[in-house]
Motif scaffolding. Structure first.
Motif, PDB file in Angstrom:
ATOM      1  N   LEU A 224       0.359  -1.401  -0.159  1.00 17.29           N
ATOM      2  CA  LEU A 224       0.594   0.130  -0.616  1.00 17.29           C
ATOM      3  C   LEU A 224       0.683   1.186   0.131  1.00 17.29           C
ATOM      4  O   LEU A 224       0.548   2.023  -0.344  1.00 17.29           O
ATOM      5  N   ALA A 226       1.867   2.497   2.495  1.00 19.40           N
ATOM      6  CA  ALA A 226       1.370   3.395   3.655  1.00 19.40           C
ATOM      7  C   ALA A 226       3.049   3.046   4.982  1.00 19.40           C
ATOM      8  O   ALA A 226       4.112   2.777   4.502  1.00 19.40           O
ATOM      9  N   ILE A 286      -5.979  -0.231   9.093  1.00 19.34           N
ATOM     10  CA  ILE A 286      -5.740   0.703   8.492  1.00 19.34           C
ATOM     11  C   ILE A 286      -6.099   1.588   7.799  1.00 19.34           C
ATOM     12  O   ILE A 286      -7.558   1.567   7.718  1.00 19.34           O
ATOM     13  N   SER A 288      -7.184   4.901   5.940  1.00 20.33           N
ATOM     14  CA  SER A 288      -7.412   5.632   5.144  1.00 20.33           C
ATOM     15  C   SER A 288      -7.666   6.928   4.387  1.00 20.33           C
ATOM     16  O   SER A 288      -7.654   7.508   5.403  1.00 20.33           O
ATOM     17  N   ALA A 311      -2.441   5.089   5.369  1.00 21.40           N
ATOM     18  CA  ALA A 311      -2.105   4.972   3.889  1.00 21.40           C
ATOM     19  C   ALA A 311      -3.048   6.319   3.180  1.00 21.40           C
ATOM     20  O   ALA A 311      -3.610   6.869   3.453  1.00 21.40           O
ATOM     21  N   ARG A 312      -2.430   6.721   1.607  1.00 27.05           N
ATOM     22  CA  ARG A 312      -2.498   8.137   1.328  1.00 27.05           C
ATOM     23  C   ARG A 312      -4.253   7.684   0.208  1.00 27.05           C
ATOM     24  O   ARG A 312      -5.146   8.430   0.403  1.00 27.05           O
ATOM     25  N   VAL A 318      -8.410   1.567  -1.057  1.00 25.56           N
ATOM     26  CA  VAL A 318      -7.175   0.311   0.002  1.00 25.56           C
ATOM     27  C   VAL A 318      -8.156  -0.827   0.003  1.00 25.56           C
ATOM     28  O   VAL A 318      -6.889  -1.718   0.211  1.00 25.56           O
TER      29      VAL A 318
END
Length: 362
Positions: A224, A226, A286, A288, A311-312, A318
Motif C-alpha cells: 500500500l 503506507a 489501516i 485511509s 495509506a494515502r 485501499v
C-alpha cells in the motif's frame, strides 16, 4: 527409477491469476527431490524485475531458486524478464529472439534432469504479446500441462474442457486449489469423474487454508506504500480477514468479534471505529485518506500491540488493493512455505502424476 521417452517438462499454468501456481510448483519440487528425482525449475517469462549485481532477474524465480539452492544460474531459470522498457519497445516494434532465448535457456536447465517444472507467471494467456503464451510454450518446450484452478462454480469446468480442445494431448489434467469445504464433496463425487471422462486427470483438491490466505502486516504496508505509525515490532502479524469500518460502532463490533485475525480498513477521521477496533482484538488498523490518528488512539494501539498503517488512498481504493493481495502465496514467509509444502505433500496424488509422466519410481 527409470524414465520413458522424453517427458522433460511439466508446465504449470492456470485460467486465472493467483490460483496457487508458485505453491504447487514448490510443493511438487519439494516432494520430487525427496523421491530421488533430479528436478529443474524454469520460468520462461517473469514480471517481477529485480537486480542481482548487474543482472536483471525475476524476483519470484530468484526466491524459489534460493529456497531450493539450485545450481543452474538464476538468469537461465527465468530468461525473459518483462520490464516497462521491454513492453514499450515491443509495442513500437515486435521484439525478436525471445523464443530462441527461452529455448536455449531451457536446454541448459534440462540437462541431466529427470524432469523440469516449468511455471507460467500469471495465467494461460500470459506472454501473448511476446508470442510466448502458455499454448505456444507448451508446444515449444514439448511439455505436459497441469492446470491449477480455484473451484467456485462450474464455469471453470467448461473452460477446462475448452482448453483441452485447444491444447490437446499435452494437457494432462488439473489440481483444484483453495477449495471451500462446501464444494469438496461435489468435486469428489461429480466433477472428478466427469473431467476424467473428458480425458482430464484430476490430481487433487486442496482445501482453502487460513494461513495461506493471510497477509503479513509488513507485506501489506509495503504493497500500500503506507506509513507505519506504531507497532513496527508487530509487523509479522498475519491478517486472515479484513473488515471495512464504514458503519455504526455497535454493528461494527459485532462483525469484528465474528472475524478471526482481522485487519480493519477505516477512514482516518473515524476515531470511534479505530478505538473500538483496538479494544476488540483487531490485529491491525489501516487508516485511509492519509489522515493520522490522535495520540490517544496511538497510545492504546501500542498498549494492545496493534500496528497502525496510514495509506494515502481513499477507503474504497485501499480495500480494492487489499482484495488483490488476499490469497497470494508469499515466497518470503517461511510459515506459509512450510504449510504450503505440507498441504501439497498430503493432498496431491503424486503416484498418479508419476504414472502419467511415465516415471517408474520402483
Amino acid at each position: 527409477m527409470t524414465k520413458e521417452d522424453a517427458v522433460t517438462a511439466l508446465y504449470i499454468t492456470s485460467i486465472e491469476r493467483h490460483t496457487g501456481k508458485d505453491l504447487l510448483t514448490m510443493g511438487l519440487m519439494n516432494r520430487m527431490i525427496r523421491d530421488g528425482l533430479k528436478v529443474g525449475y524454469f520460468k520462461p517469462v517473469g514480471h517481477f524485475p529485480t537486480k542481482v549485481g548487474n543482472t536483471i532477474v525475476d524476483n519470484r524465480a530468484l526466491l524459489i531458486h534460493r529456497y531450493f539452492g539450485l545450481e543452474d544460474p538464476v538468469e537461465l531459470t527465468c530468461p525473459v524478464v518483462v520490464t516497462q522498457d521491454l513492453v514499450m519497445q515491443n509495442y513500437k516494434e515486435a521484439v525478436t529472439g525471445l523464443r530462441e532465448k527461452v529455448t536455449e535457456a531451457f536446454e541448459e536447465v534440462s540437462d541431466q534432469k529427470d524432469l523440469v517444472i516449468v511455471s507460467c507467471d500469471n495465467n494461460f494467456s500470459d506472454g501473448s504479446s511476446f508470442n510466448l503464451s502458455s499454448r505456444r510454450l507448451i508446444k515449444l518446450l514439448k511439455a505436459r500441462a497441469l492446470f491449477v484452478e480455484r473451484y467456485e462454480c462450474d464455469f471453470c469446468v467448461d473452460l477446462l474442457i475448452e482448453l483441452k480442445e485447444i491444447v490437446g494431448e499435452p494437457m494432462m489434467g488439473v489440481v483444484f486449489n483453495k477449495v471451500k469445504p462446501v464444494h469438496f464433496e461435489e468435486i469428489e463425487q461429480f466433477i472428478v469423474p466427469f473431467l476424467m471422462s473428458k480425458g482430464i486427470n484430476v490430481f487433487g483438491s486442496l482445501l482453502t487454508d487460513p494461513l495461506l490466505e493471510s497477509i503479513e502486516a509488513r507485506e501489506l504496508a509495503e504493497h500500500l506504500g503506507a506509513d507505519v505509525v506504531c507497532g513496527r515490532d508487530q509487523l509479522d502479524t498475519l491478517l486472515e480477514t479484513f473488515l471495512v469500518g464504514g458503519m455504526g460502532v455497535d454493528k461494527f463490533v459485532g462483525y469484528l468479534l465474528s472475524r478471526k485475525g482481522a485487519g480493519v480498513i477505516v477512514g482516518g477521521d473515524r476515531s470511534d471505529i479505530q478505538m473500538a477496533a483496538i479494544e476488540n482484538k483487531a490485529r491491525c488498523l489501516i487508516l485511509s485518506g492519509g489522515m493520522y490518528p490522535n495520540d490517544v488512539i496511538i497510545g492504546r494501539a501500542e498498549e494492545n500491540g496493534v500496528p497502525i498503517l496510514v495509506a494515502r488512498d481513499d477507503t474504497y481504493t485501499v480495500a480494492k488493493n487489499v482484495e488483490g493481495m488476499v490469497g497470494t502465496f508469499s515466497l518470503a514467509d517461511p510459515r506459509k512455505i512450510d504449510q504450503g509444502l505440507d498441504l501439497v505433500d498430503q493432498k496431491f496424488d503424486f503416484l498418479h502424476l508419476y504414472r502419467q509422466l511415465g516415471l517408474d519410481m520402483d
